[in-house]
Design a protein around this motif. Structure first.
Motif, mmCIF file in Angstrom:
data_model
loop_
_atom_site.group_PDB
_atom_site.id
_atom_site.type_symbol
_atom_site.label_atom_id
_atom_site.label_comp_id
_atom_site.label_asym_id
_atom_site.label_seq_id
_atom_site.Cartn_x
_atom_site.Cartn_y
_atom_site.Cartn_z
ATOM 1 N N SER A 58 -76.222 47.196 -40.281
ATOM 2 C CA SER A 58 -76.609 45.868 -40.761
ATOM 3 C C SER A 58 -78.014 45.515 -40.290
ATOM 4 O O SER A 58 -78.702 44.708 -40.905
ATOM 5 C CB SER A 58 -75.602 44.821 -40.282
ATOM 6 O OG SER A 58 -75.700 44.661 -38.884
ATOM 7 N N LYS A 59 -78.448 46.123 -39.188
ATOM 8 C CA LYS A 59 -79.779 45.810 -38.668
ATOM 9 C C LYS A 59 -80.855 46.724 -39.245
ATOM 10 O O LYS A 59 -82.036 46.553 -38.968
ATOM 11 C CB LYS A 59 -79.774 45.939 -37.149
ATOM 12 C CG LYS A 59 -78.947 44.862 -36.489
ATOM 13 C CD LYS A 59 -78.843 45.093 -35.007
ATOM 14 C CE LYS A 59 -78.037 43.964 -34.368
ATOM 15 N NZ LYS A 59 -77.527 44.349 -33.061
ATOM 16 N N CYS A 60 -80.406 47.722 -40.008
ATOM 17 C CA CYS A 60 -81.341 48.736 -40.501
ATOM 18 C C CYS A 60 -82.029 48.254 -41.775
ATOM 19 O O CYS A 60 -81.386 47.718 -42.671
ATOM 20 C CB CYS A 60 -80.566 50.012 -40.780
ATOM 21 S SG CYS A 60 -81.528 51.298 -41.571
ATOM 22 N N GLU A 76 -84.190 45.708 -33.242
ATOM 23 C CA GLU A 76 -83.405 45.500 -32.021
ATOM 24 C C GLU A 76 -81.995 46.070 -32.154
ATOM 25 O O GLU A 76 -81.192 45.582 -32.949
ATOM 26 C CB GLU A 76 -83.256 43.998 -31.721
ATOM 27 C CG GLU A 76 -84.523 43.257 -31.392
ATOM 28 C CD GLU A 76 -85.075 43.601 -30.008
ATOM 29 O OE1 GLU A 76 -84.284 43.808 -29.080
ATOM 30 O OE2 GLU A 76 -86.312 43.639 -29.884
ATOM 31 N N GLY A 77 -81.722 47.088 -31.377
ATOM 32 C CA GLY A 77 -80.351 47.587 -31.303
ATOM 33 C C GLY A 77 -79.813 48.254 -32.552
ATOM 34 O O GLY A 77 -78.611 48.409 -32.687
ATOM 35 N N ARG A 131 -80.782 42.847 -46.583
ATOM 36 C CA ARG A 131 -81.803 42.116 -45.830
ATOM 37 C C ARG A 131 -81.485 40.613 -45.816
ATOM 38 O O ARG A 131 -81.566 39.959 -44.776
ATOM 39 C CB ARG A 131 -83.174 42.373 -46.437
ATOM 40 C CG ARG A 131 -84.338 41.676 -45.779
ATOM 41 C CD ARG A 131 -84.855 42.347 -44.518
ATOM 42 N NE ARG A 131 -85.477 43.628 -44.779
ATOM 43 C CZ ARG A 131 -86.776 43.877 -44.625
ATOM 44 N NH1 ARG A 131 -87.581 42.942 -44.206
ATOM 45 N NH2 ARG A 131 -87.264 45.071 -44.875
ATOM 46 N N LEU A 132 -81.110 40.086 -46.983
ATOM 47 C CA LEU A 132 -80.795 38.657 -47.058
ATOM 48 C C LEU A 132 -79.630 38.309 -46.138
ATOM 49 O O LEU A 132 -79.664 37.315 -45.412
ATOM 50 C CB LEU A 132 -80.444 38.268 -48.506
ATOM 51 C CG LEU A 132 -81.625 38.165 -49.469
ATOM 52 C CD1 LEU A 132 -81.136 37.978 -50.901
ATOM 53 C CD2 LEU A 132 -82.521 36.985 -49.079
ATOM 54 N N LEU A 133 -78.614 39.171 -46.166
ATOM 55 C CA LEU A 133 -77.431 38.897 -45.355
ATOM 56 C C LEU A 133 -77.784 38.916 -43.870
ATOM 57 O O LEU A 133 -77.374 38.032 -43.107
ATOM 58 C CB LEU A 133 -76.352 39.941 -45.657
ATOM 59 C CG LEU A 133 -75.007 39.698 -45.003
ATOM 60 C CD1 LEU A 133 -74.422 38.375 -45.452
ATOM 61 C CD2 LEU A 133 -74.047 40.840 -45.317
ATOM 62 N N GLU A 134 -78.578 39.906 -43.471
ATOM 63 C CA GLU A 134 -78.956 40.025 -42.064
ATOM 64 C C GLU A 134 -79.798 38.821 -41.629
ATOM 65 O O GLU A 134 -79.586 38.255 -40.559
ATOM 66 C CB GLU A 134 -79.721 41.344 -41.856
ATOM 67 C CG GLU A 134 -80.252 41.592 -40.464
ATOM 68 C CD GLU A 134 -79.170 41.695 -39.396
ATOM 69 O OE1 GLU A 134 -77.977 41.729 -39.763
ATOM 70 O OE2 GLU A 134 -79.513 41.712 -38.212
ATOM 71 N N LEU A 135 -80.731 38.395 -42.506
ATOM 72 C CA LEU A 135 -81.542 37.225 -42.180
ATOM 73 C C LEU A 135 -80.670 35.979 -42.091
ATOM 74 O O LEU A 135 -80.809 35.167 -41.178
ATOM 75 C CB LEU A 135 -82.644 37.024 -43.226
ATOM 76 C CG LEU A 135 -83.825 37.999 -43.180
ATOM 77 C CD1 LEU A 135 -84.692 37.845 -44.411
ATOM 78 C CD2 LEU A 135 -84.648 37.787 -41.917
ATOM 79 N N ALA A 136 -79.762 35.841 -43.055
ATOM 80 C CA ALA A 136 -78.895 34.658 -43.061
ATOM 81 C C ALA A 136 -78.073 34.600 -41.783
ATOM 82 O O ALA A 136 -77.871 33.535 -41.207
ATOM 83 C CB ALA A 136 -77.977 34.687 -44.288
ATOM 84 N N ARG A 137 -77.613 35.748 -41.307
ATOM 85 C CA ARG A 137 -76.798 35.770 -40.097
ATOM 86 C C ARG A 137 -77.619 35.499 -38.848
ATOM 87 O O ARG A 137 -77.270 34.640 -38.040
ATOM 88 C CB ARG A 137 -76.110 37.131 -39.954
ATOM 89 C CG ARG A 137 -74.889 37.218 -40.833
ATOM 90 C CD ARG A 137 -74.137 38.498 -40.565
ATOM 91 N NE ARG A 137 -73.033 38.623 -41.507
ATOM 92 C CZ ARG A 137 -72.564 39.778 -41.939
ATOM 93 N NH1 ARG A 137 -73.097 40.904 -41.509
ATOM 94 N NH2 ARG A 137 -71.550 39.811 -42.785
ATOM 95 N N THR A 138 -78.730 36.245 -38.694
ATOM 96 C CA THR A 138 -79.457 36.113 -37.436
ATOM 97 C C THR A 138 -80.178 34.776 -37.326
ATOM 98 O O THR A 138 -80.462 34.324 -36.230
ATOM 99 C CB THR A 138 -80.485 37.250 -37.252
ATOM 100 O OG1 THR A 138 -81.195 37.411 -38.475
ATOM 101 C CG2 THR A 138 -79.821 38.555 -36.908
ATOM 102 N N PHE A 139 -80.479 34.141 -38.444
ATOM 103 C CA PHE A 139 -81.177 32.859 -38.377
ATOM 104 C C PHE A 139 -80.233 31.675 -38.582
ATOM 105 O O PHE A 139 -80.681 30.568 -38.792
ATOM 106 C CB PHE A 139 -82.318 32.813 -39.403
ATOM 107 C CG PHE A 139 -83.515 33.632 -38.983
ATOM 108 C CD1 PHE A 139 -83.530 35.008 -39.149
ATOM 109 C CD2 PHE A 139 -84.614 33.038 -38.381
ATOM 110 C CE1 PHE A 139 -84.614 35.774 -38.740
ATOM 111 C CE2 PHE A 139 -85.708 33.799 -37.971
ATOM 112 C CZ PHE A 139 -85.699 35.159 -38.153
ATOM 113 N N ALA A 140 -78.933 31.947 -38.538
ATOM 114 C CA ALA A 140 -77.916 30.900 -38.701
ATOM 115 C C ALA A 140 -78.254 29.990 -39.873
ATOM 116 O O ALA A 140 -78.354 28.772 -39.739
ATOM 117 C CB ALA A 140 -77.775 30.096 -37.409
ATOM 118 N N VAL A 141 -78.391 30.608 -41.033
ATOM 119 C CA VAL A 141 -78.853 29.898 -42.216
ATOM 120 C C VAL A 141 -77.719 29.120 -42.893
ATOM 121 O O VAL A 141 -76.587 29.576 -42.929
ATOM 122 C CB VAL A 141 -79.480 30.945 -43.180
ATOM 123 C CG1 VAL A 141 -79.457 30.466 -44.603
ATOM 124 C CG2 VAL A 141 -80.883 31.297 -42.718
#
Lengths: 328, 423
Positions: A252-254, A298-299, B348-358
């Protein structure tokens, strides 16, 4: 603890690897002079022909002796020998997994030195195209099967066919470049000969000399040239799933940027493109962890031992390495 | 047209352009309280370059680029400066309408309008442009730029990036581009020159990534309209001054995070912006979103994140490896909708949405930008399946739809707020 982690993750894996490889090279090639003996089942090319320098013996040599066994004595002390040999081999492998290839193997180290030399001379590397690559990769499994089956056929006649001639000896060793390269490191060039005593011996040692030539040319223009065909690597990969040392990926981070793929000496495409698998030790992987150092996320990639992360990709580490190496 | 009338017309366009830019800048700067002090560098930069028409690079050899896939390190390595030509002005959009079919993308029209107007301070008439064959409109626009008198290198991009064949094809095209740069400028790309360029761009990307990461903070420390202005300045600003200014801004933002200072209200819905790129002065949609009480915390657009996020890794610092590495960086992680697959964009959208608490995604498509319009259905469905609300907005550079847009945006933001309360 966090600062320690950051220090480790910001480390230059190349330098670390260079010194570890050098250490193992001295240990495995010259250790015998210091009475070091790590046994007969090492999962790496600590060549048995390198006497008295060897500090242990590559498992493929005793394996070929052990499979030279008549049917009826399998259930006996000799059969037990095969089993204990295999178990010792697995125990070594269980701990360090394929890092034996990336950090310990003297033949691998020599190839890395040839690569550094090529790099210093500014000569471009060669790569396989993907089609050829997938085909050539299979050779190592064929070699593995042959090195077990041929000694067995030397001792047994199967389906009424005559036994294979005894002078095939340890067939893989005959064509393995390590038999010539590693003893040469202690000044012993006695293996650099073609044995004309019998036709079979001449054919096998002649083939060996040919492989040696290919090893030097191939190893110079192609990174880790021989490792694509190495039956030891094939044997490792049969058991590498259960080992303690792992290369993990969080898909998911890739971003599939391919930075790791570019760093990979073994051209393993999945390291960048596979976002589903959580452990990514492919059969060619030598666990050098250059991919981890090349990853800016990261990770996303990490080396872990018994599920404890020991080396992890970080943004800070990536840029630290980039600025350092870009300054030279 | 007589020479005199032509001069008059150019003067008119120039005035209209500077009025449009000044209005947009005023809105971005003055309509919001508590702008970071270090944003003044950027406000001032836009005022000089966009409103007053200052040429950003003086006498230096400028090479125009049209897409993020151009490895700009190569341009720096021949001693030239890359300037991204993608334009956001309505004035130029109207001028460019002459060259393109009625229903085409504002961005492409505005770029062509600028290049044909003699008003642009970016590039001299007859200058060099590298045009990437991304979407159909950009591809053909390359030809039109040639007709307008520019020297264009058509950098061919494959329509899919998954196969190894596409990768090698692209690598060989980038190598060809490097050779053509050498012949155009008369400078050889040397190992040291390219290595320095890579490190220089890397430093800029590192600064951008730090800003990006700071925005993860639960209390948004900076508004998205400012960040779009910052990333957009990368199009034309001197790269080293840009990097330094961003680092100064980062330090200020970091202090804000430590002090617990928020640029938006504590409960402001957090927005992820995707789709067609906001380019100054067309920051219509981002400004509207933040005027309506939400805050843009991350984006997936080629005028910001997609342009600056992905970094290059070099294994052997020799020319042969550096150029291929640059090619890979431009192709492999790219989430441009022109490619066959949209998998990477979704991830990419999903990862951004998750890490930025969108809380929600706003998807902008310029009407006429077919590829973004075409990806809309699958992306919206994907986001819905992941439980992320999204709003699809089709718009262009004209201010006519402002009223209608603000109603829709406000409604969307209200629904996000209501959704938050229910949680």
């Amino acid at each position: 603890m966090n600062r320690f982690r950051a220090f480790i993750n910001g480390a230059d894996i190349r330098r670390f690897r260079f010194w570890v490889q050098l250490g193992f090279f001295f240990l495995l090639v010259y250790g015998g002079y210091f009475m070091i003996n790590l046994g007969q089942s090492l999962p790496t090319f600590s060549c048995g022909f390198n006497q008295p320098g060897r500090a242990g013996v590559c498992y493929l040599l005793p394996l070929q002796h052990q499979t030279h066994i008549p049917w009826d004595s399998i259930i006996s002390g000799r059969g037990l020998g095969i089993l204990t040999g295999l178990l010792t081999f697995l125990a070594w492998l269980f701990v360090f997994n394929k890092a034996w290839c990336g950090y310990a193997c003297p033949l691998g180290t020599i190839q890395d030195w040839m690569t550094s030399l090529r790099q210093k001379l500014g000569i471009r590397y060669a790569t396989y195209n993907l089609d050829w690559f997938t085909r050539l990769k299979k050779i190592k499994y064929i070699l593995l099967i042959l090195l077990i089956v041929i000694p067995f056929l030397m001792a047994n006649s199967v389906a009424g066919l005559p036994k294979l001639p005894d002078d095939m000896g340890t067939p893989f060793c005959k064509i393995c470049p390590a038999r010539m390269v590693i003893p040469a490191m202690t000044g012993d060039f006695s293996q650099w000969t073609v044995d004309f005593s019998t036709g079979t011996a001449a054919a096998m040692t002649g083939l060996g000399m040919l492989v040696l030539g290919i090893f030097f040319v191939g190893g110079f223009i192609n990174k880790r040239f021989f490792c694509f065909f190495c039956p030891m690597s094939a044997l490792h990969s049969l058991f590498s799933k259960v080992a303690l040392l792992k290369l993990r990926k969080d898909g998911s981070k890739c971003t599939r940027c391919g930075d790791c793929y570019r760093a990979c000496d073994m051209q393993i495409r999945e390291i960048a493109d596979d976002v589903e698998s959580t452990t990514l030790v492919k059969d060619d992987c030598m666990m050098c962890f250059k991919c981890v150092a090349a990853c800016p996320e990261e990770g996303a990639l990490k080396a872990s031992f018994m599920n404890i992360p020991i080396y992890e990709s970080t943004e800070a580490g990536f840029f630290k390495r980039m600025t350092k190496r870009g300054k030279k | 047209m007589s020479a005199e009338a032509q001069v008059k017309q150019i003067e008119m366009v120039r005035r209209q352009l500077s009025r449009e830019s000044a209005e947009a800048l005023n809105k971005i700067e003055k309509d919001f309280p508590d702008n970071p002090k270090s944003m003044d560098y950027f406000y001032d930069l836009y005022r000089r370059v966009h409103c007053e028409g200052e040429a950003p690079h003086g006498d230096k050899k400028v090479i125009g680029t049209t897409c993020v896939q151009v490895p700009e390190e190569l341009i720096y390595a021949v001693g030239a400066v890359p300037v991204r030509l993608c334009n956001g002005s309505h004035t130029f959009d109207q001028l460019g309408a002459e060259f393109m079919p009625a229903k085409s993308c504002s961005l492409v029209k505005a770029t062509l309008g600028m290049l044909s107007s003699e008003v642009a301070s970016w590039l001299d008439q007859g200058g060099d442009i590298v045009n990437v064959t991304t979407c159909d409109q950009k591809t053909k626009a390359g030809r039109l730029m040639e007709e307008a008198g520019y020297r264009v290198h058509h950098l061919e991009l494959p329509p899919s990036k998954e196969s190894e064949a596409a990768r090698t094809y692209w690598q060989s095209n980038v190598n060809g581009f490097a050779r053509s740069l050498e012949s155009v400028t008369g400078h050889k790309i040397t190992r040291n020159g390219l290595r320095d360029a890579i490190v220089r761009v890397g430093r800029a990307q590192q600064a951008y990534r730090r800003l990006h990461r700071l925005r993860m903070s639960p209390l948004a420390p900076i508004l998205g309209k400012d960040v779009f202005l910052v990333t957009n300045a990368y199009f034309f600003d001197d790269i080293d001054s840009w990097t330094d200014a961003v680092e100064v801004l980062n330090d200020e933002i970091e202090r804000r995070c430590e002090e617990g200072f928020g640029a938006a209200q504590r409960r402001a819905p957090r927005i992820l912006f995707t789709g067609s790129p906001p380019i100054f002065p067309n920051l219509k949609l981002p400004t509207l979103i933040e005027q309506s009480g939400a805050v843009i915390v991350a984006d997936e657009t080629c005028s910001a994140n997609r342009m600056l996020y992905d970094v290059v890794n070099v294994d052997e610092w020799q020319l042969y490896d550096m150029v291929d590495a640059l090619a890979d960086r431009a192709l492999k992680p790219c989430t441009c909708p022109i490619f066959v697959s949209d998998e990477d964009r979704k991830r990419r959208l999903l990862e951004l949405a998750r890490t930025f608490a969108v809380d929600g995604v706003v998807y902008q498509a310029f009407s006429g930008c077919q590829v973004f319009e075409m990806e809309q259905r699958s992306i919206s469905r994907f986001l819905a399946d992941e439980g992320i609300p999204s709003l699809y907005v089709e718009t262009d550079y004209s201010p006519d739809d402002l009223g209608q847009l603000s109603t829709r945006i406000e409604a969307f933001i209200e629904s996000l707020k209501a959704r938050r309360r229910r949680k």
